[in-house]
Design an enzyme around this catalytic site. Sequence first.
Site, PDB file in Angstrom:
ATOM      1  N   LEU A  65     -17.888   4.752  26.086  1.00 36.08           N
ATOM      2  CA  LEU A  65     -18.108   6.192  25.953  1.00 36.08           C
ATOM      3  C   LEU A  65     -19.518   6.539  26.432  1.00 36.08           C
ATOM      4  CD1 LEU A  65     -16.361   6.933  22.531  1.00 36.08           C
ATOM      5  CD2 LEU A  65     -15.390   6.598  24.821  1.00 36.08           C
ATOM      6  N   ALA A  66     -19.581   7.412  27.425  1.00 32.94           N
ATOM      7  CA  ALA A  66     -20.867   7.728  28.059  1.00 32.94           C
ATOM      8  C   ALA A  66     -20.926   9.188  28.484  1.00 32.94           C
ATOM      9  CB  ALA A  66     -21.072   6.826  29.274  1.00 32.94           C
ATOM     10  N   LYS A  94     -28.069  10.711  29.096  1.00 32.82           N
ATOM     11  CA  LYS A  94     -28.717   9.798  28.153  1.00 32.82           C
ATOM     12  C   LYS A  94     -28.490   8.337  28.499  1.00 32.82           C
ATOM     13  CE  LYS A  94     -26.996   9.513  23.945  1.00 32.82           C
ATOM     14  NZ  LYS A  94     -26.740   9.744  22.514  1.00 32.82           N
ATOM     15  N   GLY A  99     -21.500   6.661   9.258  1.00 32.97           N
ATOM     16  CA  GLY A  99     -20.234   6.616   8.541  1.00 32.97           C
ATOM     17  C   GLY A  99     -20.157   5.370   7.682  1.00 32.97           C
ATOM     18  N   ARG A 103     -31.564  15.435  22.551  1.00 32.01           N
ATOM     19  CA  ARG A 103     -32.846  15.038  21.965  1.00 32.01           C
ATOM     20  C   ARG A 103     -33.714  14.243  22.936  1.00 32.01           C
ATOM     21  NH1 ARG A 103     -31.248  11.944  16.726  1.00 32.01           N
ATOM     22  NH2 ARG A 103     -33.502  11.502  16.731  1.00 32.01           N
ATOM     23  N   TYR A 121     -20.080   1.855  23.293  1.00 29.09           N
ATOM     24  CA  TYR A 121     -20.859   3.079  23.474  1.00 29.09           C
ATOM     25  C   TYR A 121     -21.995   2.825  24.454  1.00 29.09           C
ATOM     26  CZ  TYR A 121     -18.182   4.856  19.600  1.00 29.09           C
ATOM     27  OH  TYR A 121     -17.136   5.264  18.810  1.00 29.09           O
TER      28      TYR A 121
END
Length: 450
Positions: free
Chosen positions: A8-9, A22, A140, A15, A103
Site C-alpha cells: 500500500l503506497a 510519502k 490498533g 505531515r 506498507y
Amino acid sequence: MKTALIILAAGKGTRMQSDLPKVLHKVAFAPLLEHAMASGAALSPQHTIVVAGHGADQVRAAAQDFDADAEVVVQEEQLGTAHAVAQARATLVGFDGMALVLYGDTPFVRTETLEKMQAALSAHDVVVLGFEAADPARYGRLMMQGETLEKIVEFKDASEEERAITLCNSGVIACRAALLFELIEAVDNQNAGQEYYLTDIIGIARARGLSATAVTCPEEETLGVNSRSDLAAADAAFQIRARAALMEDGVTLMAPETVYLARDTVIGRDSTIEPNVVFGPGVTVESGATIRAFSHLEGCHVARGGIVGPYARLRPGAELAEDVKIGNFVEVKNAQIAEGAKVNHLSYIGDATIGAKANVGAGTITCNYDGVMKHHTHIGARAFIGSNTMLVAPVHVGDGAMTGSGSVITSDVEADALALSRAPQVEKPGMAKKLFEILTAKKARMQRGS
C-alpha cells in the site's frame, strides 16, 4: 507457498509537508517503498502489486525501477486500507497462493518475520503481524484469546479497557488471496473514521468460524514514517542495524556512528572503514580493502586490497581492481583502474582506463569534456604520469611510457616513450626585485590618494 505482495503506497503524507509522495522519501539513499519491496522480494513472489494514489506516476516509476515486473494499480479515492487492498483484486484473479499486505511507509519488516507469517498461514486462515508497543499511543489493539486472534480494535473505536492492551497491530496481514478479497467484500465503514478498515476482516473471519492468529516482531521493525522527524528516526534506525550487521560479518568500522551506508552497500570481511565515510547507492567493497576517512563512494567497485582515501571520491562507474591505491583528494568517475595502479594525490580521473601498476602523479587531470562530448583517456600498464600532467582526451599513453611533470599531452604517446610538453624556462636577472619595487611604489601612491 506461492506469494503475492500487495504494497500500500497511496498516501499523500500530509505531515511530510512535501510535493513528493510519502513513500518516495529516502532512507539510506533509497525510497521507503524500495525498502518495503526488498523485504518481500526475498520470498520470491509471483506478483508484486503496488497500490498507488497521490503521485501515482512517480510511485510507478520508483517501483518498476526496483522491480521491472512490479504491477501498479491506482486507488483513485483513499477510502481506507481495505478499499486500497481491494484495488489489487483484478490483478490476482485465479491466484491461489498467499497474499501478503505490506506498507510502503513501514520499511523495516524483516524477511525472517514475513517467513514466520508465511509458516503460520499453513495452520490458520489469517495471520496478522503484531508487536508489543512501549507506547501504544494510537495503534490498533490485538484482542487475543490464547493463540487465537479474535479481532482488531482501532484506537478511535476502542474502550479504555481495550486501550490498556499493549499488543498492537502493525497492519501487515497474510491470507490466501481468494479468501482475503472475499472477506474484504464484507467490510463496511460503520466506524468513527468512516473508513473501510482492513483490520475488520479478522472479526468477519472469526464470525465465519475461520481461524486467525498473530505473529509478533520487535517494535523497531514496525516503525512507520509519517513526518520528517520520523524519516530521520527511520534513517538512524537503519544505520544502526546495517552497521551492526557489517561488524557481525567481519568488517571493521573504526567509528561506526560516523559511517553512513546505503540500503544496498556491500562490504567484504576484513575490510576497514575509517571515520566519516559515506556510501552512496551501488557500492561493493571486496574483502581486505581499506576506505580511509572522509571519503565518498557511489556506484563503484573496490576489489581486494584496495586503499581509498582519505578525502577521496569514487563516482559511478569507478572500477578498481585488486591492490589499487586512490589517495587524498582524488576523484574517479567512469574509469577502470587495473591491478596495482596508483593515483595518490590531488587528481581527477574521468572516462579513463589505467593499466596495471601505472603511477599517476599528483595533480594529474584527464581533460575528458570538450563542452559537448565526453572523451576517453587510456594510460597503459606501468606508465608513469608526471605530476600536474593534463591529458587532453581522446588520448592514448602506451605501456611503460612517461610524461614529464607539467606537460599538456594532446597527442598519443607510444609505448616506452617520454613525452614532454613545456614552454622553455626564461630567467631575467634582477627583474623580481625591480618588479617588487614598482608594485610597492604603486601601492603607496594608491594609499596616499585614498
